[in-house]
Enzyme design. Structure first.
Site, mmCIF file in Angstrom:
data_model
loop_
_atom_site.group_PDB
_atom_site.id
_atom_site.type_symbol
_atom_site.label_atom_id
_atom_site.label_comp_id
_atom_site.label_asym_id
_atom_site.label_seq_id
_atom_site.Cartn_x
_atom_site.Cartn_y
_atom_site.Cartn_z
ATOM 1 C CG ASP A 87 48.524 38.504 44.348
ATOM 2 O OD1 ASP A 87 49.212 37.919 45.217
ATOM 3 O OD2 ASP A 87 48.348 39.735 44.352
ATOM 4 N NE ARG A 179 44.312 40.777 45.152
ATOM 5 C CZ ARG A 179 44.132 40.854 46.475
ATOM 6 N NH1 ARG A 179 44.535 39.859 47.252
ATOM 7 N NH2 ARG A 179 43.575 41.900 47.021
#
Length: 241
Positions: A87, A179
């Site tokens: 991320d 993610r």
């Protein structure tokens, strides 16, 4: 709020802001309610926002059920950059050129991620191995083998393609790391990607428009808080109680 009002019980739906952990939200609710028995059902990363189920009083006993609910998110991924955390909070480990993409091509890749599958948790996660959270090992530069987890992606829709940003909507089972999903989609697209932003919009039957922003919650009176508390018997099926 007086000390005599700390008998709240039920489920609160809070719109978590970015920049704080789910546990930070729990701490702030505890201080507001002057109660220790407060928990949450379903962690959101610090960078993520949206629906966080807060459990108050005896409602904490049904946390396992509420954590098991399917969830929906709206997210944005950034193409061409791979980070160590998958991320935007992490360090950029690799950059790649982003090819010319069209909506049809992206949707074809999305279809490959629908259905039942196994997903490997990221190293930067709170999942524990041998009692140690993975993120603590990752911060030391260590990588260990992680057992893949069974998940289900029931819906994955492209909302907007504005390279290098790609906005999407996803519905998934518990334990799904968005993610990781973003990272894996980036690999399939050939350019890599990381999760730029994420907002939880639904958990079970609870919706984001039922939530109270955290800062506004802290300004509520005791009467207003009670109005927002969902009784446990309304939040879970009777057989769970």
């Amino acid at each position: 709020m007086s000390q005599t009002t700390n008998d709240f019980e039920g489920v609160l739906l809070i719109d978590k802001p970015t920049g704080c952990t789910s546990h930070d939200v729990v701490d702030r609710v505890r201080r507001k309610l002057k109660m220790k028995k407060v928990g949450h059902a379903g962690t959101l990363d610090p960078n993520a926002t949206g629906l966080l189920i807060i459990l108050v009083g005896r409602a904490t006993k049904v946390s396992q059920y509420l954590m098991s609910l399917d969830k929906e998110y709206e997210g944005t991924m950034k193409l061409g950059e791979i980070t160590n955390t998958y991320d935007c909070e992490g360090d950029i480990m690799e950059t790649r050129d982003v090819p010319e993409l069209n909506e049809a091509g992206v949707k074809t890749v999305f279809e490959e991620f629908l259905g039942d599958q196994y997903q490997t948790p990221p190293m930067f996660s709170a999942k524990k191995i041998g009692g140690v959270p993975l993120y603590k090992l990752a911060r030391k530069g260590q990588e260990v083998e992680r057992e893949p987890r069974f998940i289900r992606i029931s819906h994955l829709e492209l909302l907007e393609l504005s390279s290098p940003l790609l906005r999407f909507d996803v519905a998934c089972s518990k334990g799904t790391y968005i993610r990781t999903l973003t990272h894996d989609i980036g690999e399939k697209l050939g350019c890599g990607a990381h999760l730029e932003s994420l907002r939880r919009t639904l958990s079970g039957s609870f919706k984001i428009d039922q939530c109270t922003p955290l800062d506004k919650f802290e300004d509520l009176t005791a009467v207003e808080i009670r109005r927002r508390l969902i009784p446990v018997y309304q939040a879970v099926p009777s057989h769970v109680l």
